[in-house]
Write a protein that holds these residues in place. Structure first.
Motif, PDB file in Angstrom:
ATOM      1  N   LEU A 104      52.497 102.340   5.106  1.00  0.00           N
ATOM      2  CA  LEU A 104      51.702 101.845   6.059  1.00  0.00           C
ATOM      3  C   LEU A 104      50.249 101.078   5.760  1.00  0.00           C
ATOM      4  CD1 LEU A 104      50.818 102.228   9.266  1.00  0.00           C
ATOM      5  CD2 LEU A 104      49.682 104.354   8.451  1.00  0.00           C
ATOM      6  N   SER A 105      49.876 101.505   4.459  1.00  0.00           N
ATOM      7  CA  SER A 105      48.393 100.581   3.896  1.00  0.00           C
ATOM      8  C   SER A 105      49.010  99.423   3.747  1.00  0.00           C
ATOM      9  CB  SER A 105      48.226 101.423   2.469  1.00  0.00           C
ATOM     10  OG  SER A 105      49.350 101.274   1.716  1.00  0.00           O
ATOM     11  N   GLU A 106      50.154  98.893   3.186  1.00  0.00           N
ATOM     12  CA  GLU A 106      50.538  97.695   2.948  1.00  0.00           C
ATOM     13  C   GLU A 106      50.725  96.744   4.260  1.00  0.00           C
ATOM     14  OE1 GLU A 106      50.653  95.965   0.244  1.00  0.00           O
ATOM     15  OE2 GLU A 106      51.554  94.092   0.951  1.00  0.00           O
ATOM     16  N   ILE A 107      51.395  97.521   5.390  1.00  0.00           N
ATOM     17  CA  ILE A 107      51.530  97.069   6.602  1.00  0.00           C
ATOM     18  C   ILE A 107      50.265  96.510   7.269  1.00  0.00           C
ATOM     19  CG2 ILE A 107      52.119  97.388   8.874  1.00  0.00           C
ATOM     20  CD1 ILE A 107      54.607  98.148   7.857  1.00  0.00           C
ATOM     21  N   PHE A 108      49.271  97.342   7.072  1.00  0.00           N
ATOM     22  CA  PHE A 108      47.900  97.151   7.582  1.00  0.00           C
ATOM     23  C   PHE A 108      47.257  95.973   6.940  1.00  0.00           C
ATOM     24  CE2 PHE A 108      43.293  97.908   8.276  1.00  0.00           C
ATOM     25  CZ  PHE A 108      43.431  98.013   9.277  1.00  0.00           C
ATOM     26  N   THR A 109      47.190  96.083   5.579  1.00  0.00           N
ATOM     27  CA  THR A 109      46.816  94.704   4.896  1.00  0.00           C
ATOM     28  C   THR A 109      47.424  93.483   5.443  1.00  0.00           C
ATOM     29  OG1 THR A 109      46.504  96.068   2.881  1.00  0.00           O
ATOM     30  CG2 THR A 109      46.088  93.817   2.542  1.00  0.00           C
ATOM     31  N   ARG A 110      48.725  93.425   5.333  1.00  0.00           N
ATOM     32  CA  ARG A 110      49.688  92.142   5.473  1.00  0.00           C
ATOM     33  C   ARG A 110      49.179  91.902   7.096  1.00  0.00           C
ATOM     34  NH1 ARG A 110      55.606  93.285   3.572  1.00  0.00           N
ATOM     35  NH2 ARG A 110      55.006  93.642   1.543  1.00  0.00           N
ATOM     36  N   LEU A 111      49.007  92.739   8.121  1.00  0.00           N
ATOM     37  CA  LEU A 111      48.659  92.284   9.365  1.00  0.00           C
ATOM     38  C   LEU A 111      47.341  92.030   9.657  1.00  0.00           C
ATOM     39  CD1 LEU A 111      50.805  95.101  11.378  1.00  0.00           C
ATOM     40  CD2 LEU A 111      51.493  92.514  11.030  1.00  0.00           C
ATOM     41  N   SER A 112      46.432  92.507   9.024  1.00  0.00           N
ATOM     42  CA  SER A 112      45.181  92.096   9.026  1.00  0.00           C
ATOM     43  C   SER A 112      44.757  90.706   8.717  1.00  0.00           C
ATOM     44  CB  SER A 112      44.154  92.959   8.252  1.00  0.00           C
ATOM     45  OG  SER A 112      44.273  94.303   8.767  1.00  0.00           O
ATOM     46  N   GLY A 113      45.650  90.127   7.902  1.00  0.00           N
ATOM     47  CA  GLY A 113      45.531  88.646   7.600  1.00  0.00           C
ATOM     48  C   GLY A 113      46.447  87.926   8.426  1.00  0.00           C
ATOM     49  N   SER A 114      47.078  88.504   9.248  1.00  0.00           N
ATOM     50  CA  SER A 114      47.970  87.484   9.995  1.00  0.00           C
ATOM     51  C   SER A 114      47.202  87.258  11.318  1.00  0.00           C
ATOM     52  CB  SER A 114      49.307  88.416  10.376  1.00  0.00           C
ATOM     53  OG  SER A 114      49.050  89.223  11.379  1.00  0.00           O
ATOM     54  N   ASN A 115      48.080  86.432  12.347  1.00  0.00           N
ATOM     55  CA  ASN A 115      47.131  85.871  13.441  1.00  0.00           C
ATOM     56  C   ASN A 115      47.629  86.735  14.544  1.00  0.00           C
ATOM     57  OD1 ASN A 115      46.352  84.458  15.810  1.00  0.00           O
ATOM     58  ND2 ASN A 115      47.583  82.905  15.409  1.00  0.00           N
ATOM     59  N   LEU A 116      46.791  87.737  14.790  1.00  0.00           N
ATOM     60  CA  LEU A 116      46.787  88.708  15.807  1.00  0.00           C
ATOM     61  C   LEU A 116      47.184  88.361  16.984  1.00  0.00           C
ATOM     62  CD1 LEU A 116      44.168  91.214  14.106  1.00  0.00           C
ATOM     63  CD2 LEU A 116      46.633  91.387  13.837  1.00  0.00           C
ATOM     64  N   ALA A 117      46.561  87.272  17.496  1.00  0.00           N
ATOM     65  CA  ALA A 117      46.810  86.807  18.787  1.00  0.00           C
ATOM     66  C   ALA A 117      48.364  86.807  19.191  1.00  0.00           C
ATOM     67  CB  ALA A 117      46.331  85.246  19.017  1.00  0.00           C
ATOM     68  N   LEU A 118      49.060  86.569  18.245  1.00  0.00           N
ATOM     69  CA  LEU A 118      50.483  86.517  18.420  1.00  0.00           C
ATOM     70  C   LEU A 118      51.358  87.854  18.364  1.00  0.00           C
ATOM     71  CD1 LEU A 118      51.373  83.807  15.683  1.00  0.00           C
ATOM     72  CD2 LEU A 118      50.903  83.365  18.230  1.00  0.00           C
ATOM     73  N   ARG A 119      50.366  88.821  18.234  1.00  0.00           N
ATOM     74  CA  ARG A 119      50.971  90.092  18.094  1.00  0.00           C
ATOM     75  C   ARG A 119      50.540  91.095  19.218  1.00  0.00           C
ATOM     76  NH1 ARG A 119      53.900  90.626  13.576  1.00  0.00           N
ATOM     77  NH2 ARG A 119      53.317  89.376  11.707  1.00  0.00           N
ATOM     78  N   PRO A 120      50.917  91.156  20.454  1.00  0.00           N
ATOM     79  CA  PRO A 120      50.114  91.334  21.647  1.00  0.00           C
ATOM     80  C   PRO A 120      49.674  93.183  21.415  1.00  0.00           C
ATOM     81  CG  PRO A 120      52.635  90.947  22.280  1.00  0.00           C
ATOM     82  CD  PRO A 120      52.096  90.472  20.960  1.00  0.00           C
ATOM     83  N   LEU A 121      50.371  93.883  20.616  1.00  0.00           N
ATOM     84  CA  LEU A 121      50.319  95.232  20.671  1.00  0.00           C
ATOM     85  C   LEU A 121      48.899  95.436  19.605  1.00  0.00           C
ATOM     86  CD1 LEU A 121      53.749  96.660  20.340  1.00  0.00           C
ATOM     87  CD2 LEU A 121      52.113  96.685  22.303  1.00  0.00           C
ATOM     88  N   LEU A 122      48.566  94.523  18.735  1.00  0.00           N
ATOM     89  CA  LEU A 122      47.283  94.403  18.051  1.00  0.00           C
ATOM     90  C   LEU A 122      46.240  93.606  18.534  1.00  0.00           C
ATOM     91  CD1 LEU A 122      49.240  94.359  14.637  1.00  0.00           C
ATOM     92  CD2 LEU A 122      48.633  96.404  15.749  1.00  0.00           C
ATOM     93  N   ALA A 123      46.634  92.699  19.065  1.00  0.00           N
ATOM     94  CA  ALA A 123      45.586  91.774  19.752  1.00  0.00           C
ATOM     95  C   ALA A 123      44.324  92.686  20.564  1.00  0.00           C
ATOM     96  CB  ALA A 123      45.967  90.635  20.710  1.00  0.00           C
TER      97      ALA A 123
END
Ligand code: SKM
Length: 169
Positions: A104-123
């Motif tokens: 989970l810690s790695e997923i969190f880091t990777r996703l924090s550096g991605s374009n969250l607008a493309l990920r509606p569950l995180l935007a």
């Protein structure tokens, strides 16, 4: 032969799936891309305009279409695909499934550096809300992901490790 990669957003399904398909000379299908082309809308637009329930129906229909249209393919599923309807049973009935298990810690880091607008569950979530959402979502989904025939433990994966797992070398 159909090979399905499953796991959370940020696990690396798309990158690894593409590499594996190239190595095997198989077609590569990213289910999210397939849905976007089929519907003529981005995943974010589908969530926004039609809601998640509708997205899950479109996702199931897309999964069936991909299976019908392909005989030799690596299919990178969406992060939630295996956890709705009987999709995991369906996947296991159609080919080999591999769970890319990333901490989970790695997923969190990777996703924090991605374009969250493309990920509606995180935007539109604060960092704290994202952390809580990902923690709860992974906990809820893990039993489902663990129904995959194979599990590969990350955070990083190589095509060689995948080929070995699948007994291709
Ligand atoms: O399928 C997309 C969509 O944003 C939903 C999702 C999820 O539920 O984890 C993951 C993405 O691949």
């Amino acid at each position: 032969m159909l090979i399905f990669l499953i796991g959370m957003m940020g696990a690396g399904k798309t990158t690894l799936g593409w590499q594996l398909a190239n190595k095997l000379g198989y077609s590569f299908v990213d289910l999210d891309d397939f849905i976007e082309k089929r519907e003529g809308k981005s995943i974010a637009q589908i969530f926004e305009q039609e809601g998640q329930e509708c997205f899950r129906e479109l996702e199931r229909a897309a999964l069936e279409a991909v299976v019908t249209e392909n005989t030799k393919a690596v299919i990178s599923t969406g992060g939630g695909t295996p956890c709705f309807f009987n999709n995991m049973d369906f996947i296991n009935g159609q080919g080999k499934s591999i769970f890319l298990n990333v901490p989970l810690s790695e997923i969190f880091t990777r996703l924090s550096g991605s374009n969250l607008a493309l990920r509606p569950l995180l935007a539109n979530k604060t960092e704290e809300e994202r952390r809580l959402f990902l923690t709860n979502t992974l906990a809820a989904r893990k039993p489902c992901y663990e129904q995959a025939v194979y599990t590969l433990n990350g955070p990083d994966f190589t095509v060689q490790a995948l080929l070995k797992l699948l007994n291709y070398n």
